[in-house]
Design a protein around this motif. Structure first.
Motif: not given
Length: 293
Positions: A151-176
């Motif tokens: 439901e919640e992802i803190e601001d900057g949770a992925f900010s240091k992942l400069l090599l990240l190419e693929e991210l899946s947050l499918a089938e969750n409860r995100l509002l933003k």
């Protein structure tokens, strides 16, 4: 008399000739067969212990294989060092930079080995992602949190992942949506509760490598703004999109502009008649999938 003495001598002597082998030989055979532990059995034992499920209290510790092979019972219960993160790798499966934590009912992101490049944590009970979860894991290239309860992802949770190419947050409860790292090529947020106000105006603008964007089955009222030129696949099916403009995909002030990379746009299941917005597709090589009449 001499015959009797010979018989007595023979009676005493014969048992001595047929006595057991020397003690040294017997002791050598005992050592070889009873005290030596075959290396194959130790390897098998180590493999079986690693394959066992962790106890519910999380205290099951796998012995160090190299120590076990020495056959020293005093070394078999050596606890893991901090750097190896063995409790996580017992709970999950760690293999060559990949960590598989699927369908094990974890409620938070587990501590990861620092060399982790691929994290698969699908179908668990994770509700929140914190900045601290990935603060020291800068080697990540792929993360899959599909099928959790986030439901919640803190601001900057992925900010240091400069090599990240693929991210899946499918089938969750995100509002933003959270801020996304710059080198993403694939982002999947299908089947959440995201509304248009939950996506910042420039959320995708600087993602110049983004090729696959999946936002189907959400609550979007409009197509996200400033989609990058690199985008090839865009899924927006089954949202609440009611309108689009001439600048949604194209450039109204440039009639020669062609969006060359875009191969597929899915908009079926939205309350919009695409035939009313034909000028919005002038720059596309193929029309969006959706309702026209």
């Amino acid at each position: 008399m001499k015959t009797l003495q010979a018989a007595v001598f023979l009676f005493v002597f014969v048992p001595l000739v047929n006595s057991a082998p020397p003690i040294q030989q017997e002791s050598l055979q005992f050592y070889e067969y009873d005290t030596d532990v075959p290396m194959g059995n130790l390897v098998q034992q180590d493999y079986e212990m690693q394959s066992k499920d962790i106890r519910k209290d999380g205290t099951n510790i796998t012995p160090d294989t190299s120590l076990m092979l020495q056959g020293d019972d005093r070394e078999r219960n050596v606890p893991p060092t901090k750097d190896t993160n063995l409790p996580t790798c017992l709970l999950c499966v760690c293999l060559s930079g990949s960590v598989y934590c699927e369908e094990i009912d974890i409620e938070a992101v587990p501590p990861l080995p620092k060399e982790t490049a691929y994290l698969y944590a699908r179908f668990n009970k994770i509700k929140r992602i914190a900045v601290s979860d990935f603060a020291d894991i800068t080697t990540l290239r792929r993360i899959d949190f599909s099928g959790n309860r986030i439901e919640e992802i803190e601001d900057g949770a992925f900010s240091k992942l400069l090599l990240l190419e693929e991210l899946s947050l499918a089938e969750n409860r995100l509002l933003k949506l959270p801020a996304l790292p710059p080198k993403l090529t694939t982002f999947n947020a299908n089947q959440n509760r995201i509304k248009s106000r939950g996506i910042k105006a420039n959320a995708f603008k600087k993602l110049t490598n983004l090729a696959y964007l999946y936002l189907g089955h959400n609550a979007l009222e409009s197509v996200p703004l400033n989609l990058p030129e690199s985008l090839r696949i865009l899924h927006l099916q089954y949202n609440n999109i009611t309108t689009i403009t001439d600048d949604t995909f194209c450039k109204s002030n440039n009639t020669r502009y062609i969006r060359t990379s875009m191969d597929e746009i899915r908009m079926e299941g939205n309350p919009i008649l695409l035939a009313k917005h034909v000028n919005a597709f002038n720059c596309l090589r193929t029309l969006p999938v959706g309702t026209y009449y």
